[in-house]
Design a protein around this motif. Structure first.
Motif, PDB file in Angstrom:
ATOM      1  N   GLY A  54      -7.657  -6.041  13.595  1.00  0.00           N
ATOM      2  CA  GLY A  54      -8.213  -6.818  14.690  1.00  0.00           C
ATOM      3  C   GLY A  54      -9.664  -6.425  14.945  1.00  0.00           C
ATOM      4  N   ASP A  55     -10.032  -6.392  16.216  1.00  0.00           N
ATOM      5  CA  ASP A  55     -11.438  -6.135  16.561  1.00  0.00           C
ATOM      6  C   ASP A  55     -11.794  -4.663  16.639  1.00  0.00           C
ATOM      7  N   ASP A  56     -10.818  -3.813  17.004  1.00  0.00           N
ATOM      8  CA  ASP A  56     -11.251  -2.469  17.391  1.00  0.00           C
ATOM      9  C   ASP A  56     -10.270  -1.340  17.080  1.00  0.00           C
ATOM     10  N   LEU A  57      -9.147  -1.622  16.415  1.00  0.00           N
ATOM     11  CA  LEU A  57      -8.165  -0.583  16.147  1.00  0.00           C
ATOM     12  C   LEU A  57      -8.314  -0.101  14.710  1.00  0.00           C
ATOM     13  N   VAL A  58      -8.670   1.170  14.546  1.00  0.00           N
ATOM     14  CA  VAL A  58      -8.981   1.702  13.220  1.00  0.00           C
ATOM     15  C   VAL A  58      -7.963   2.766  12.827  1.00  0.00           C
ATOM     16  N   LEU A  59      -7.407   2.623  11.630  1.00  0.00           N
ATOM     17  CA  LEU A  59      -6.535   3.645  11.061  1.00  0.00           C
ATOM     18  C   LEU A  59      -7.367   4.477  10.096  1.00  0.00           C
ATOM     19  N   TYR A  60      -7.554   5.741  10.457  1.00  0.00           N
ATOM     20  CA  TYR A  60      -8.366   6.661   9.661  1.00  0.00           C
ATOM     21  C   TYR A  60      -7.444   7.498   8.774  1.00  0.00           C
ATOM     22  N   PHE A  61      -7.782   7.548   7.500  1.00  0.00           N
ATOM     23  CA  PHE A  61      -7.056   8.379   6.541  1.00  0.00           C
ATOM     24  C   PHE A  61      -7.917   9.610   6.280  1.00  0.00           C
ATOM     25  N   ILE A  62      -7.366  10.778   6.611  1.00  0.00           N
ATOM     26  CA  ILE A  62      -8.113  12.029   6.600  1.00  0.00           C
ATOM     27  C   ILE A  62      -7.476  12.998   5.597  1.00  0.00           C
ATOM     28  N   GLY A  63      -8.302  13.777   4.922  1.00  0.00           N
ATOM     29  CA  GLY A  63      -7.788  14.833   4.053  1.00  0.00           C
ATOM     30  C   GLY A  63      -7.135  14.354   2.779  1.00  0.00           C
ATOM     31  N   LEU A 102       0.871  -1.171   0.000  1.00  0.00           N
ATOM     32  CA  LEU A 102       0.000   0.000   0.000  1.00  0.00           C
ATOM     33  C   LEU A 102       0.906   1.218   0.000  1.00  0.00           C
ATOM     34  N   LEU A 103       0.759   2.072  -1.011  1.00  0.00           N
ATOM     35  CA  LEU A 103       1.596   3.255  -1.149  1.00  0.00           C
ATOM     36  C   LEU A 103       0.793   4.487  -0.759  1.00  0.00           C
ATOM     37  N   LEU A 104       1.241   5.154   0.304  1.00  0.00           N
ATOM     38  CA  LEU A 104       0.529   6.321   0.823  1.00  0.00           C
ATOM     39  C   LEU A 104       1.325   7.588   0.570  1.00  0.00           C
ATOM     40  N   HIS A 105       0.640   8.576   0.011  1.00  0.00           N
ATOM     41  CA  HIS A 105       1.189   9.934  -0.061  1.00  0.00           C
ATOM     42  C   HIS A 105       0.092  10.868   0.431  1.00  0.00           C
ATOM     43  N   LEU A 106       0.356  11.568   1.522  1.00  0.00           N
ATOM     44  CA  LEU A 106      -0.669  12.416   2.131  1.00  0.00           C
ATOM     45  C   LEU A 106      -0.869  13.721   1.379  1.00  0.00           C
ATOM     46  N   MET A 107       0.136  14.144   0.611  1.00  0.00           N
ATOM     47  CA  MET A 107       0.056  15.417  -0.111  1.00  0.00           C
ATOM     48  C   MET A 107      -0.331  16.541   0.848  1.00  0.00           C
ATOM     49  N   LEU A 108      -1.017  17.561   0.343  1.00  0.00           N
ATOM     50  CA  LEU A 108      -1.371  18.725   1.155  1.00  0.00           C
ATOM     51  C   LEU A 108      -2.647  18.462   1.940  1.00  0.00           C
ATOM     52  N   GLY A 109      -2.553  18.548   3.262  1.00  0.00           N
ATOM     53  CA  GLY A 109      -3.735  18.415   4.102  1.00  0.00           C
ATOM     54  C   GLY A 109      -4.039  17.022   4.602  1.00  0.00           C
ATOM     55  N   GLY A 110      -3.248  16.033   4.210  1.00  0.00           N
ATOM     56  CA  GLY A 110      -3.513  14.667   4.638  1.00  0.00           C
ATOM     57  C   GLY A 110      -3.042  14.407   6.059  1.00  0.00           C
ATOM     58  N   LEU A 111      -3.799  13.571   6.779  1.00  0.00           N
ATOM     59  CA  LEU A 111      -3.494  13.223   8.165  1.00  0.00           C
ATOM     60  C   LEU A 111      -3.842  11.759   8.415  1.00  0.00           C
ATOM     61  N   LEU A 112      -3.273  11.195   9.469  1.00  0.00           N
ATOM     62  CA  LEU A 112      -3.637   9.869   9.930  1.00  0.00           C
ATOM     63  C   LEU A 112      -4.100   9.956  11.376  1.00  0.00           C
ATOM     64  N   TYR A 113      -5.042   9.074  11.720  1.00  0.00           N
ATOM     65  CA  TYR A 113      -5.484   8.982  13.118  1.00  0.00           C
ATOM     66  C   TYR A 113      -5.756   7.520  13.418  1.00  0.00           C
ATOM     67  N   LEU A 114      -5.226   7.030  14.532  1.00  0.00           N
ATOM     68  CA  LEU A 114      -5.335   5.621  14.911  1.00  0.00           C
ATOM     69  C   LEU A 114      -5.996   5.526  16.278  1.00  0.00           C
TER      70      LEU A 114
END
Length: 272
Positions: free
Chosen positions: A100-109, A70-82
């Protein structure tokens, strides 16, 4: 735009929490953020595990247990939240990956950024144009000097050119120039061996220290993350227009070169 310290901080923290945990759910809220049909993307990821997180320049590469990337580039305004499912960020998310059951990686922006699925060879080819990593153990002062001495043009323009050196953008180019006592506009062909020596040390010091203080992201990666974003208060000149230079007491100036903002202290940064 996130640069090397921000993405390295993410790499370190994600590596501590998501590795070897099966992906149980994938949500794609914006199909343009992925490079294949959303149904295919979801099917390819569900049940897989991330076995390694790699940073290359301003990208993250999530190595999956089936050999894909998986290739991620956040560019301008991108954030991660776990976080857990009960702690979803109050932001629009483009992609959500549950481990797993409850850990979520959110890709924002991810309006300009992306999370693309590739084979290992495809990912390698896409990143092949990038210059060397300046914090790599194989990099040294002699190689750095040889790399930049053959270039022509300004210091900042060269540092932000990803085909020349990888991972530096507007913020850290200005901070490196300040640490080296050089104007961002100085021409590389005018620099002495001593200047290149100071510049190399400035690169090492700035990128290492900025990573250690968590980069300048605007929000923590996790609810209990006290590190990420620490560079917001750490920067000496970037985005400090009109403030007092911590080294010479002069006023920090904001200018523009080649369409980019540039910040420097005229009292202690010089053109050779």
């Amino acid at each position: 735009m996130p640069e090397l310290p921000e993405m390295e901080n993410y790499r370190i923290k994600l590596s501590q929490q998501i590795l070897d945990t099966p992906i149980s759910k994938v949500v794609v809220n914006r199909e343009k953020s992925v490079n294949v049909d959303a149904d295919i993307f979801i099917r390819e990821l569900t049940g897989r595990q991330v076995i390694f997180v790699e940073r290359r320049a301003k990208h993250l590469l999530f190595h999956l247990d089936n050999g894909k990337r998986l290739l991620l580039h956040l560019m301008l305004g991108g954030l991660l939240y776990l976080s857990s499912k009960d702690d979803q960020p109050d932001r629009t998310t483009q992609i959500e990956i549950t481990f797993g059951d409850d850990l979520v990686l959110y890709f924002i922006g991810l309006r300009l950024g992306y999370l693309h699925l590739h084979s290992a060879k495809e990912a390698e080819d896409l990143l092949a144009h990038l210059g060397p990593e300046l914090l790599d153990r194989r990099m040294n002062e002699a190689r750095f000097t040889a790399l930049l001495r053959k270039r022509r043009g300004s210091l900042k323009t060269t540092l932000v050119n990803q085909d020349v050196v990888a991972g530096i953008g507007n913020c850290y180019a200005d901070e490196i120039a300040f640490a080296a006592g050089l104007l961002p506009t100085v021409k590389l062909q005018s620099l002495s061996d001593e200047d290149f020596s100071h510049l190399y040390q400035a690169v090492r010091d700035v990128l290492t220290e900025a990573t250690e203080v968590g980069g300048y992201m605007e929000m923590p990666l996790t609810p209990d993350d006290k590190l990420t974003g620490g560079a917001n208060d750490w920067c000496r000149v970037y985005d400090r227009e009109g403030e007092t230079c911590p080294r010479c007491g002069d006023r920090i100036v904001k200018g523009e070169m080649n369409g980019r903002k540039v910040f420097y202290s005229p009292g202690c940064q010089h053109d050779r």
